[in-house]
Structures are given as C-alpha cells and as structure tokens.
Design a protein around this motif. Structure first.
Motif, PDB file in Angstrom:
ATOM      1  N   THR A  40     -34.103   2.823 -21.493  1.00  0.00           N
ATOM      2  CA  THR A  40     -33.804   1.423 -21.211  1.00  0.00           C
ATOM      3  C   THR A  40     -32.392   1.185 -21.730  1.00  0.00           C
ATOM      4  N   PRO A  41     -31.791   0.043 -21.409  1.00  0.00           N
ATOM      5  CA  PRO A  41     -30.452  -0.231 -21.947  1.00  0.00           C
ATOM      6  C   PRO A  41     -30.392  -0.211 -23.470  1.00  0.00           C
ATOM      7  N   ASP A  42     -31.561  -0.383 -24.129  1.00  0.00           N
ATOM      8  CA  ASP A  42     -31.590  -0.438 -25.586  1.00  0.00           C
ATOM      9  C   ASP A  42     -32.299   0.753 -26.224  1.00  0.00           C
ATOM     10  N   HIS A  43     -32.571   1.782 -25.445  1.00  0.00           N
ATOM     11  CA  HIS A  43     -33.268   2.938 -25.999  1.00  0.00           C
ATOM     12  C   HIS A  43     -32.752   4.216 -25.335  1.00  0.00           C
ATOM     13  N   ALA A  44     -32.216   5.118 -26.156  1.00  0.00           N
ATOM     14  CA  ALA A  44     -31.695   6.386 -25.661  1.00  0.00           C
ATOM     15  C   ALA A  44     -32.154   7.513 -26.572  1.00  0.00           C
ATOM     16  N   ILE A  45     -32.126   8.716 -26.039  1.00  0.00           N
ATOM     17  CA  ILE A  45     -32.467   9.913 -26.809  1.00  0.00           C
ATOM     18  C   ILE A  45     -31.403  10.979 -26.581  1.00  0.00           C
ATOM     19  N   ILE A  46     -31.009  11.624 -27.667  1.00  0.00           N
ATOM     20  CA  ILE A  46     -30.112  12.771 -27.595  1.00  0.00           C
ATOM     21  C   ILE A  46     -30.912  14.021 -27.899  1.00  0.00           C
ATOM     22  N   SER A  47     -30.755  15.044 -27.062  1.00  0.00           N
ATOM     23  CA  SER A  47     -31.478  16.295 -27.258  1.00  0.00           C
ATOM     24  C   SER A  47     -30.570  17.477 -26.913  1.00  0.00           C
ATOM     25  N   ASP A  48     -31.117  18.683 -27.082  1.00  0.00           N
ATOM     26  CA  ASP A  48     -30.393  19.916 -26.750  1.00  0.00           C
ATOM     27  C   ASP A  48     -29.019  19.964 -27.426  1.00  0.00           C
ATOM     28  N   ILE A  49     -28.991  19.613 -28.684  1.00  0.00           N
ATOM     29  CA  ILE A  49     -27.727  19.601 -29.431  1.00  0.00           C
ATOM     30  C   ILE A  49     -27.331  21.024 -29.794  1.00  0.00           C
ATOM     31  N   GLU A  50     -26.088  21.365 -29.556  1.00  0.00           N
ATOM     32  CA  GLU A  50     -25.590  22.673 -29.961  1.00  0.00           C
ATOM     33  C   GLU A  50     -24.132  22.560 -30.399  1.00  0.00           C
ATOM     34  N   TRP A  51     -23.786  23.365 -31.373  1.00  0.00           N
ATOM     35  CA  TRP A  51     -22.413  23.370 -31.886  1.00  0.00           C
ATOM     36  C   TRP A  51     -21.533  24.209 -30.986  1.00  0.00           C
ATOM     37  N   VAL A  52     -20.334  23.717 -30.679  1.00  0.00           N
ATOM     38  CA  VAL A  52     -19.364  24.433 -29.853  1.00  0.00           C
ATOM     39  C   VAL A  52     -18.100  24.663 -30.680  1.00  0.00           C
ATOM     40  N   ASP A  53     -17.746  25.915 -30.886  1.00  0.00           N
ATOM     41  CA  ASP A  53     -16.510  26.232 -31.603  1.00  0.00           C
ATOM     42  C   ASP A  53     -15.304  25.871 -30.757  1.00  0.00           C
ATOM     43  N   ASP A  54     -14.329  25.214 -31.380  1.00  0.00           N
ATOM     44  CA  ASP A  54     -13.108  24.809 -30.687  1.00  0.00           C
ATOM     45  C   ASP A  54     -12.021  24.643 -31.738  1.00  0.00           C
ATOM     46  N   SER A  55     -10.951  25.393 -31.618  1.00  0.00           N
ATOM     47  CA  SER A  55      -9.893  25.381 -32.638  1.00  0.00           C
ATOM     48  C   SER A  55      -9.217  24.031 -32.763  1.00  0.00           C
ATOM     49  N   ILE A  56      -9.302  23.201 -31.716  1.00  0.00           N
ATOM     50  CA  ILE A  56      -8.720  21.851 -31.786  1.00  0.00           C
ATOM     51  C   ILE A  56      -9.818  20.793 -31.730  1.00  0.00           C
ATOM     52  N   GLY A  57     -11.017  21.180 -32.109  1.00  0.00           N
ATOM     53  CA  GLY A  57     -12.141  20.259 -32.078  1.00  0.00           C
ATOM     54  C   GLY A  57     -11.983  19.117 -33.057  1.00  0.00           C
ATOM     55  N   ALA A  58     -12.651  18.012 -32.771  1.00  0.00           N
ATOM     56  CA  ALA A  58     -12.525  16.803 -33.593  1.00  0.00           C
ATOM     57  C   ALA A  58     -13.245  16.932 -34.925  1.00  0.00           C
ATOM     58  N   ILE A  59     -14.204  17.859 -35.029  1.00  0.00           N
ATOM     59  CA  ILE A  59     -15.018  17.975 -36.242  1.00  0.00           C
ATOM     60  C   ILE A  59     -14.670  19.254 -36.995  1.00  0.00           C
ATOM     61  N   TRP A  60     -14.398  19.110 -38.289  1.00  0.00           N
ATOM     62  CA  TRP A  60     -14.164  20.251 -39.172  1.00  0.00           C
ATOM     63  C   TRP A  60     -15.298  20.295 -40.191  1.00  0.00           C
ATOM     64  N   LEU A  61     -15.955  21.438 -40.291  1.00  0.00           N
ATOM     65  CA  LEU A  61     -17.049  21.624 -41.246  1.00  0.00           C
ATOM     66  C   LEU A  61     -16.565  22.466 -42.425  1.00  0.00           C
ATOM     67  N   TYR A  62     -16.813  21.980 -43.639  1.00  0.00           N
ATOM     68  CA  TYR A  62     -16.413  22.704 -44.844  1.00  0.00           C
ATOM     69  C   TYR A  62     -17.600  23.302 -45.594  1.00  0.00           C
ATOM     70  N   ASP A  63     -18.806  22.875 -45.267  1.00  0.00           N
ATOM     71  CA  ASP A  63     -19.996  23.398 -45.926  1.00  0.00           C
ATOM     72  C   ASP A  63     -21.191  23.146 -45.028  1.00  0.00           C
ATOM     73  N   LYS A  64     -22.204  23.997 -45.147  1.00  0.00           N
ATOM     74  CA  LYS A  64     -23.411  23.820 -44.346  1.00  0.00           C
ATOM     75  C   LYS A  64     -24.385  22.896 -45.064  1.00  0.00           C
ATOM     76  N   PRO A  65     -25.197  22.174 -44.294  1.00  0.00           N
ATOM     77  CA  PRO A  65     -26.235  21.354 -44.932  1.00  0.00           C
ATOM     78  C   PRO A  65     -27.240  22.259 -45.631  1.00  0.00           C
ATOM     79  N   LEU A  66     -27.751  21.799 -46.760  1.00  0.00           N
ATOM     80  CA  LEU A  66     -28.601  22.636 -47.592  1.00  0.00           C
ATOM     81  C   LEU A  66     -30.033  22.134 -47.652  1.00  0.00           C
TER      82      LEU A  66
END
Length: 307
Positions: free
Chosen positions: A67-93
């Motif tokens: 609905t306009p007020d309900h969405a779901i995100i699925s099939d999430i996967e990390w994509v390596d990209d040297s100019i990517g917007a996200i930089w990770l310095y540590d993994k979640p524990l």
C-alpha cells in the motif's frame, strides 16, 4: 623554525603549521576559532591515515509496496564498489553460547543533503564501545534511495536505532515507517493545538538542540578521539569553526560539515539506545541476516559470530 614562527607567522604556531605543514594533516588547520581541539584531531588523523575500510560499496535489494504506507525490502545483498556510498570499518557482532544469542547494539544518525552542495550522510556506531563502524556519504541522491540504504545498513547492524534529521525533509523517516522499521528515534515535540508534548520520529536541529549536540561531540573528541575511524569526519572537524561575525559554529566558508553534524546527531541520539549487548533467550528459527543477506560467516565450535 622559531625564526619563521616569530617573523613570518606573527608568533602563531597554528599559522605556521598551516603555511609550513610537516604532515598532510597539519595543512587542514583552519583559520578562525576552531571548535574542536585541532591538536587532538590531527593526532587521530595521523593514526587513521592508512586505515582502509574493510569494504566499500552499497546494498542491492528488492522493494515492494503493498500500500502507499506499507513496503517491504527483501533480497538484500552487499555489492563491492570502490566508489560506493557506504564504507564499512567493522562487521556487526553477535556471540552464541548454547541457546543464548548476544547482539551488540548499534546506532545510526544521519543528515540529509538539504540545499546547495551538501551531502547525504550517516554514521553507524557500536553503542557499547562508541567506535565508528560504518559511514554513508554521497552527494546528489534521492531521499527514498538514501532511506533504503540506511534501512539495509541498520538491519545489517543488529537492528540499529535510526535517527535522521528532519529539518529539510521528513521523507527519510516516513520511508522507514513504511518499512515498519522497529527502532526509530523519538523526540519530544510540543503540539500547539493540544498544548501537550507528543512523540515525533527523527531528530530536529534547532537553536536549542544544536549547541547541545555539538558540545557533546566536542567532549567525545577530547576524551575518546580513537573512536573516529573515518579520516573524512576528522578533516571536517579541522575546518569547523566559530563564525567571527555571527558566533555560529559551522563549516569554514567553502567547506562542508555534513559528517560533523551527522556525528553530533549520532552520539546524541545514542542515549536512547542501550549500550549493553542484547541477550536473546532463544535463537530465532529464521534469522534476518541468514535469510536476506546470505553472508553468514561463523567460527568453528561456536564463539564469536561475525556477519
């Protein structure tokens, strides 16, 4: 050196370091009244100068609106990209001990681009150690796409608490509401119609809250500079000054303060999230990371689990 400081720099050691820098970091010393302790910031910059993120990239995913007020995100996967917007310095524990699962708590604060040449930014911190673990930084983006990346990052980091500034746009927090995200920062807002305080999602920077969050960040930099892993944040601190004309603490002309303000928001809203690792009495039948990220990496024989 002493002659040059006295004769070419009017005895000002900071002017000397800026004009005749011994390290790349000293060249970033700003003119004007520095808000942060530049000596401490430069020392930390030297420590992280060669520190590289463990990954650069972004999240790929599928998003469906029911609905306009309900969405779901699925099939999430990390994509390596040297100019990517996200930089990770540590993994979640996580850690496992028999049927008990312990999750480290995380917090994500963010600042939308607003107007002009500003950047979309977000900072994720380990709320137990206060270390920076991930940074989002990108110019020219859509609010909803930024919200989706923040959502994926927060789910990755053990359902981190999220608090995005709402001054210029409420879209990001509304998108997170549509995704039914479980941990959104709530602030007190005075309702002029009912003359009562109500809860509102997101962080609002005002003339009252801005000095408070910046003073808190100044203290953290002074007491625990080692928590800052991203050199870009530290460089913004060196050009964050007190405007001699207005007295406002802001970026020097021609510089940015998106990451500084993001860090200030993040460490302030962290008070609303526990700093104690969360213990789950029974392992869930289906873990979100296992289902959506498919990147489980478990040590043999139990013990520490890094995702």
């Amino acid at each position: 050196r002493r002659w040059c400081i006295n004769n070419n720099c009017a005895g000002d050691i900071n002017m000397f370091k800026q004009e005749y820098p011994a390290t790349p970091e000293e060249a970033f010393i700003a003119t004007g009244d520095a808000v942060f302790n530049n000596a401490i910031v430069i020392q930390q910059l030297a420590r992280v100068r060669n520190l590289q993120p463990i990954a650069k990239g972004y999240f790929n995913y599928k998003k469906v609106y029911f609905t306009p007020d309900h969405a779901i995100i699925s099939d999430i996967e990390w994509v390596d990209d040297s100019i990517g917007a996200i930089w990770l310095y540590d993994k979640p524990l996580k850690s496992e001990n028999g049927h008990l699962v312990t999750k480290t708590p995380y917090v994500i604060g963010g600042d939308t681009a607003g107007v002009g040449s500003d950047y979309f930014a977000a900072l994720c911190i380990n709320n137990n150690t206060k270390d920076n673990v991930a940074v989002i930084y990108k110019q020219q983006w859509n609010d909803d796409l930024y919200a989706d990346q923040v959502y994926c990052l927060a789910k990755y980091y053990n359902d981190a608490l999220i608090g995005i500034e709402t001054n210029f746009s409420i879209t990001v927090m509304r998108e997170l509401e549509k995704l039914k995200y479980p941990r959104l920062y709530l602030r007190d807002r005075f309702d002029t119609l009912t003359n009562q305080y109500t809860k509102a999602i997101g962080f609002e920077t005002t003339s009252k809250s801005r000095p408070i969050i910046l003073d808190n960040l100044v203290r953290i930099v002074r007491e625990t500079p080692e928590v800052f892993k991203d050199a870009r944040i530290l460089r913004e601190m060196l050009t964050f000054v007190k405007n001699p004309n207005t007295g406002k603490k802001e970026a020097q002309e021609g510089k940015h303060d998106d990451l500084v303000m993001t860090a200030a928001i993040t460490y302030f809203i962290a008070e609303q999230m526990t700093s104690i690792p969360e213990v789950i009495d029974e392992r869930p039948k289906e873990d979100f990371i296992q289902k959506h990220f498919n990147t489980e990496k478990k040590t043999q024989g139990g013990g520490l689990v890094e995702w």
